[in-house]
Design a protein around this motif. Sequence first.
Motif, PDB file in Angstrom:
ATOM      1  N   PRO A   1       0.800  -1.238   0.000  1.00  0.00           N
ATOM      2  CA  PRO A   1       0.000   0.000   0.000  1.00  0.00           C
ATOM      3  C   PRO A   1       0.824   1.275   0.000  1.00  0.00           C
ATOM      4  CG  PRO A   1      -0.161  -1.161   2.114  1.00  0.00           C
ATOM      5  CD  PRO A   1       0.500  -2.102   1.167  1.00  0.00           C
ATOM      6  N   ASP A   2       2.113   1.189   0.372  1.00  0.00           N
ATOM      7  CA  ASP A   2       2.937   2.388   0.348  1.00  0.00           C
ATOM      8  C   ASP A   2       3.380   2.770  -1.063  1.00  0.00           C
ATOM      9  OD1 ASP A   2       2.768   2.849   3.040  1.00  0.00           O
ATOM     10  OD2 ASP A   2       4.595   1.748   3.519  1.00  0.00           O
ATOM     11  N   VAL A   3       3.259   1.838  -2.020  1.00  0.00           N
ATOM     12  CA  VAL A   3       3.654   2.141  -3.395  1.00  0.00           C
ATOM     13  C   VAL A   3       2.515   1.988  -4.387  1.00  0.00           C
ATOM     14  CG1 VAL A   3       6.068   1.518  -3.040  1.00  0.00           C
ATOM     15  CG2 VAL A   3       4.466  -0.230  -3.758  1.00  0.00           C
ATOM     16  N   ASN A   4       1.399   1.437  -3.945  1.00  0.00           N
ATOM     17  CA  ASN A   4       0.270   1.212  -4.847  1.00  0.00           C
ATOM     18  C   ASN A   4      -1.002   1.724  -4.178  1.00  0.00           C
ATOM     19  OD1 ASN A   4      -1.764   0.222  -6.529  1.00  0.00           O
ATOM     20  ND2 ASN A   4      -0.637  -1.654  -6.993  1.00  0.00           N
ATOM     21  N   SER A   5      -1.537   2.782  -4.734  1.00  0.00           N
ATOM     22  CA  SER A   5      -2.743   3.383  -4.161  1.00  0.00           C
ATOM     23  C   SER A   5      -4.022   2.918  -4.845  1.00  0.00           C
ATOM     24  CB  SER A   5      -2.645   4.913  -4.264  1.00  0.00           C
ATOM     25  OG  SER A   5      -2.523   5.313  -5.616  1.00  0.00           O
TER      26      SER A   5
END
Length: 284
Positions: A33-37
């Motif tokens: 989730p920190d790189v894919n929203s």
Amino acid sequence: MATDFYDTLGIARDASADDLQRAYRRLARRYHPDVNSDPGAEERFKEVSEAYQVLSDPEQRGRYDRFGGDFRRIAEDAGRPRRTSAAQGFPGIDIEDLLSGLFRGRGRVPGADQEAVLELSVEEAYRGGHRRLTLPNTDRRYDVMVPPGVVDGQRIRLAGQGGRGAGGAPAGDLYLVVRIRPHRRYRLSGRDIHLTLPVTPWEAALGTTVSVTTPGGEVKVRVTAGSSSGRRLRLRGEGMPNPRGAAGDLYAEVRVMVPKHLTRRERELFEELAAVSEFTPRRA
């Protein structure tokens, strides 16, 4: 269970520990989730993590292989040690290492690469040069240097002009995908240019030299005597330029044209030719 853990990770049931770890690293980088929203990315990351947590533990993997979705109901061997990671309980994987230093306490997330379409005419693709571009639904404007001789589908990279990074991380790149618009005169095949060359019956019969307009300017084409419609005349190197190698070729396809309306004298001459000529194109 709705999903097989092996299917979740995209691996075979006899996958080795190394195969398992590589699959997890690849999917975790994609869905963290920190790189894919994207919506659903976090849930997908949880599914991938659960599958890896089970299959990376030899004891749990053995029970899963034997009992499938019922493996959690089978009592564990209390005397067998469990291998777990201190961070998030994922065996053998350090999330800090997994994400290649992107997050190391600072929230640095590089910007995503982006793509946009760059439409060009045949002439613009041939010549190249500067283009001003504004992306749809944004106010971002770019001054693009188009190299001469770009072809359909070629990508032009604008370094650092993609998605913005977070926490001081660098921006991604913007890739412009070239799309060359259809042209009424020219047809492209790679770097080769094809066009139709209309000639009169007497030019086709006697031979001649005619001027042909190309994206690079006018060129002279020699029409060989006795040319019929469909004959292709090749001009080497007169196609799309290539900064890294040989230019394409120009192919002019002869098309014999006849006048729709004849003057009296033209009709007399055609009738005279018909009377004396022994040429029969339909002869077997």
